[in-house]
Design a protein around this motif. Structure first.
Motif, mmCIF file in Angstrom:
data_model
loop_
_atom_site.group_PDB
_atom_site.id
_atom_site.type_symbol
_atom_site.label_atom_id
_atom_site.label_comp_id
_atom_site.label_asym_id
_atom_site.label_seq_id
_atom_site.Cartn_x
_atom_site.Cartn_y
_atom_site.Cartn_z
ATOM 1 N N LEU A 258 0.853 -1.178 0.000
ATOM 2 C CA LEU A 258 0.000 0.000 0.000
ATOM 3 C C LEU A 258 0.893 1.233 0.000
ATOM 4 O O LEU A 258 1.882 1.288 0.721
ATOM 5 N N THR A 259 0.535 2.230 -0.795
ATOM 6 C CA THR A 259 1.341 3.427 -0.963
ATOM 7 C C THR A 259 0.489 4.660 -0.748
ATOM 8 O O THR A 259 -0.663 4.701 -1.176
ATOM 9 N N GLN A 260 1.050 5.672 -0.103
ATOM 10 C CA GLN A 260 0.365 6.949 0.083
ATOM 11 C C GLN A 260 0.298 7.664 -1.261
ATOM 12 O O GLN A 260 1.306 7.856 -1.923
ATOM 13 N N ILE A 261 -0.927 8.041 -1.671
ATOM 14 C CA ILE A 261 -1.128 8.798 -2.907
ATOM 15 C C ILE A 261 -1.991 10.002 -2.546
ATOM 16 O O ILE A 261 -3.208 9.883 -2.424
ATOM 17 N N GLY A 262 -1.348 11.145 -2.320
ATOM 18 C CA GLY A 262 -2.075 12.322 -1.857
ATOM 19 C C GLY A 262 -2.646 12.055 -0.473
ATOM 20 O O GLY A 262 -1.938 11.636 0.428
ATOM 21 N N ASN A 263 -3.965 12.271 -0.314
ATOM 22 C CA ASN A 263 -4.640 11.989 0.962
ATOM 23 C C ASN A 263 -5.212 10.580 1.011
ATOM 24 O O ASN A 263 -5.910 10.227 1.954
ATOM 25 N N SER A 264 -4.948 9.777 -0.010
ATOM 26 C CA SER A 264 -5.495 8.424 -0.098
ATOM 27 C C SER A 264 -4.385 7.390 -0.010
ATOM 28 O O SER A 264 -3.208 7.723 0.022
ATOM 29 N N VAL A 265 -4.782 6.153 0.008
ATOM 30 C CA VAL A 265 -3.843 5.037 -0.020
ATOM 31 C C VAL A 265 -4.176 4.210 -1.248
ATOM 32 O O VAL A 265 -5.341 3.950 -1.545
ATOM 33 N N GLY A 266 -3.169 3.814 -2.008
ATOM 34 C CA GLY A 266 -3.386 3.052 -3.231
ATOM 35 C C GLY A 266 -2.458 1.863 -3.326
ATOM 36 O O GLY A 266 -1.539 1.700 -2.527
ATOM 37 N N VAL A 267 -2.731 1.036 -4.307
ATOM 38 C CA VAL A 267 -1.921 -0.142 -4.589
ATOM 39 C C VAL A 267 -1.330 0.025 -5.982
ATOM 40 O O VAL A 267 -2.046 0.373 -6.926
#
Length: 75
Positions: free
Chosen positions: A6-15
């Motif tokens: 899981l990676t931080q993408i802005g204010n969200s978390v993405g894969v």
């Protein structure tokens, strides 16, 4: 099975999906994927939307049954 982080993408978390997985699923940037619960209790990530497929099958049945009406409306 692939382990994904899981990676931080802005204010969200993405894969981040590996390039090989994207190629195998025939996916690219901007495509939509669907996450659904599997019968085994896990999750399934797929480019296939089962709800949409059911709706399209119902539409095909109606179009086949009402073919003449649709042809007249198209004039």
């Amino acid at each position: 099975m692939s382990a994904l982080k899981l990676t931080q993408i802005g204010n969200s978390v993405g894969v981040i999906l590996p390039k090989e997985m994207l190629a195998k699923m025939n996916l690219g940037k901007g495509d939509t994927v669907y996450l659904s619960e599997a019968a085994s209790g896990g999750y399934l990530l797929s480019p296939y939307d089962a709800d949409f497929a059911r709706q399209m099958e119902a539409a095909r049945r109606v179009m086949k049954k009402r073919r003449n009406v649709l042809r007249e409306l198209a004039k």
